[in-house]
Design a protein around this motif. Structure first.
Motif, PDB file in Angstrom:
ATOM      1  N   THR A 153       0.856  -1.185   0.000  1.00 40.82           N
ATOM      2  CA  THR A 153       0.000   0.000   0.000  1.00 40.82           C
ATOM      3  C   THR A 153       0.892   1.234   0.000  1.00 40.82           C
ATOM      4  OG1 THR A 153      -1.841   1.102   1.119  1.00 40.82           O
ATOM      5  CG2 THR A 153      -0.154   0.063   2.509  1.00 40.82           C
ATOM      6  N   ALA A 154       0.296   2.400   0.159  1.00 42.16           N
ATOM      7  CA  ALA A 154       1.066   3.635   0.135  1.00 42.16           C
ATOM      8  C   ALA A 154       1.892   3.783   1.408  1.00 42.16           C
ATOM      9  CB  ALA A 154       0.132   4.830  -0.010  1.00 42.16           C
ATOM     10  N   PRO A 155       3.087   4.380   1.312  1.00 42.75           N
ATOM     11  CA  PRO A 155       3.837   4.692   2.522  1.00 42.75           C
ATOM     12  C   PRO A 155       3.045   5.673   3.391  1.00 42.75           C
ATOM     13  CG  PRO A 155       5.195   4.979   0.557  1.00 42.75           C
ATOM     14  CD  PRO A 155       3.779   4.815   0.094  1.00 42.75           C
ATOM     15  N   ARG A 156       3.407   5.731   4.644  1.00 47.25           N
ATOM     16  CA  ARG A 156       2.711   6.633   5.576  1.00 47.25           C
ATOM     17  C   ARG A 156       2.775   8.071   5.076  1.00 47.25           C
ATOM     18  NH1 ARG A 156       4.177   7.265  12.029  1.00 47.25           N
ATOM     19  NH2 ARG A 156       2.443   8.656  12.577  1.00 47.25           N
ATOM     20  N   ASN A 157       1.637   8.734   5.123  1.00 46.88           N
ATOM     21  CA  ASN A 157       1.487  10.136   4.731  1.00 46.88           C
ATOM     22  C   ASN A 157       1.549  10.363   3.218  1.00 46.88           C
ATOM     23  OD1 ASN A 157       1.244  10.960   7.455  1.00 46.88           O
ATOM     24  ND2 ASN A 157       3.482  11.068   7.648  1.00 46.88           N
ATOM     25  N   PHE A 158       1.417   9.282   2.443  1.00 44.33           N
ATOM     26  CA  PHE A 158       1.331   9.417   0.990  1.00 44.33           C
ATOM     27  C   PHE A 158      -0.044   8.926   0.528  1.00 44.33           C
ATOM     28  CE2 PHE A 158       5.866   9.538   1.619  1.00 44.33           C
ATOM     29  CZ  PHE A 158       6.338  10.347   0.594  1.00 44.33           C
ATOM     30  N   ASP A 159      -0.563   9.564  -0.518  1.00 45.23           N
ATOM     31  CA  ASP A 159      -1.880   9.244  -1.046  1.00 45.23           C
ATOM     32  C   ASP A 159      -1.833   7.934  -1.824  1.00 45.23           C
ATOM     33  OD1 ASP A 159      -4.371   9.148  -2.191  1.00 45.23           O
ATOM     34  OD2 ASP A 159      -4.144  10.996  -3.372  1.00 45.23           O
ATOM     35  N   LYS A 160      -2.644   6.962  -1.414  1.00 54.37           N
ATOM     36  CA  LYS A 160      -2.649   5.668  -2.091  1.00 54.37           C
ATOM     37  C   LYS A 160      -3.180   5.766  -3.519  1.00 54.37           C
ATOM     38  CE  LYS A 160      -7.162   4.198  -0.228  1.00 54.37           C
ATOM     39  NZ  LYS A 160      -7.869   4.184  -1.525  1.00 54.37           N
ATOM     40  N   ASP A 161      -3.860   6.868  -3.833  1.00 49.02           N
ATOM     41  CA  ASP A 161      -4.405   7.064  -5.180  1.00 49.02           C
ATOM     42  C   ASP A 161      -3.534   7.986  -6.035  1.00 49.02           C
ATOM     43  OD1 ASP A 161      -6.699   5.464  -4.734  1.00 49.02           O
ATOM     44  OD2 ASP A 161      -7.617   7.116  -3.616  1.00 49.02           O
ATOM     45  N   HIS A 162      -2.335   8.295  -5.533  1.00 45.05           N
ATOM     46  CA  HIS A 162      -1.429   9.142  -6.309  1.00 45.05           C
ATOM     47  C   HIS A 162      -1.116   8.458  -7.640  1.00 45.05           C
ATOM     48  CE1 HIS A 162       2.196  11.310  -7.508  1.00 45.05           C
ATOM     49  NE2 HIS A 162       1.874  12.245  -6.628  1.00 45.05           N
ATOM     50  N   PRO A 163      -1.071   9.200  -8.759  1.00 41.11           N
ATOM     51  CA  PRO A 163      -0.832   8.570 -10.074  1.00 41.11           C
ATOM     52  C   PRO A 163       0.525   7.874 -10.200  1.00 41.11           C
ATOM     53  CG  PRO A 163      -0.769  10.970 -10.224  1.00 41.11           C
ATOM     54  CD  PRO A 163      -1.338  10.649  -8.883  1.00 41.11           C
TER      55      PRO A 163
END
Length: 221
Positions: A153-163
């Motif tokens: 999944t996304a790293p902490r504090n990063f948007d999992k839906d980032h392109p």
């Protein structure tokens, strides 16, 4: 070139990974390893024609078994790496010689925590420059795609839906390339390796620029 006799020795070592066998054959290993180290130094000279290498390192054949369940005492491969000189040159080169599992590598195998965060922050802002480099046909045909671990999944504090989350999730940023036994024992093997490392330079230069500046582009060195 890499000697066929070295591959033969490593094959036999894998079948006889114990101290009595190795001690009996140590004179043979010492001679073969001296030739291998000479090849490593020769590749250093080739690298220094287009890069600046602080030092090369040939890894020991002895395994550290203190905290390992595998108590076999020897590595069944020979390997080396090359460290680039100065804080303004980041990343490194790697080579492993093992029968049927020969490879070279380039990049960042275990980035420090703060370096990993800096890379991810850069990719969060703009990953296009990196994509342009690693998706260029010459680069991709040589090095393929990123290797190493990636978060699910996304790293902490990063948007999992980032392109660009596919890149941001990586924990390591390196590439590997395999070679057959016939390729590594060919007379021009080190020249081919050097050529592949040259192709990787835009990637190393990009990552160096990221790791030696802040998000505003101001130098950190």
């Amino acid at each position: 070139m890499i000697q066929k006799e070295l591959l033969h020795f490593l094959n036999n070592l894998e079948k006889n990974n114990n101290r009595p066998w190795f001690d009996e054959h140590k004179p043979e290993f010492t001679k073969l390893d001296a030739h291998f180290k000479n090849g490593v130094h020769n590749l250093t000279e080739l690298l220094n024609e287009h890069d600046s290498i602080e030092k090369d390192k040939t890894f020991r054949i002895y395994r550290d078994i203190r905290f390992s369940k595998d108590k076999t005492p020897f590595k069944c491969h020979r390997s080396a790496n090359w460290i680039r000189a100065g804080v303004e040159r980041r990343g490194g080169y790697y080579m492993r010689i093992k029968p049927k599992e020969n490879l070279i590598g380039v990049g960042f195998f275990a980035p420090e925590k703060h370096d990993l965060l800096r890379i991810r922050k850069e990719l969060e802002v703009d990953a296009q420059e990196l994509r342009d480099i690693i998706e260029k046909p010459t680069f991709k045909n040589t090095w393929g795609t990123f290797q190493g671990e990636s978060l699910k999944t996304a790293p902490r504090n990063f948007d999992k839906d980032h392109p660009d989350i596919d890149l941001i999730r990586f924990k390591n940023f390196y590439f590997m390339k395999s070679f057959s036994d016939q390729e590594v024992t060919a007379p021009d093997f080190f020249e081919k390796v050097n050529h592949d490392f040259i192709i990787a330079r835009p990637f190393l230069d990009y990552m160096t620029a990221v790791l030696t500046t802040d998000l505003n582009g101001e130098s950190l060195i």
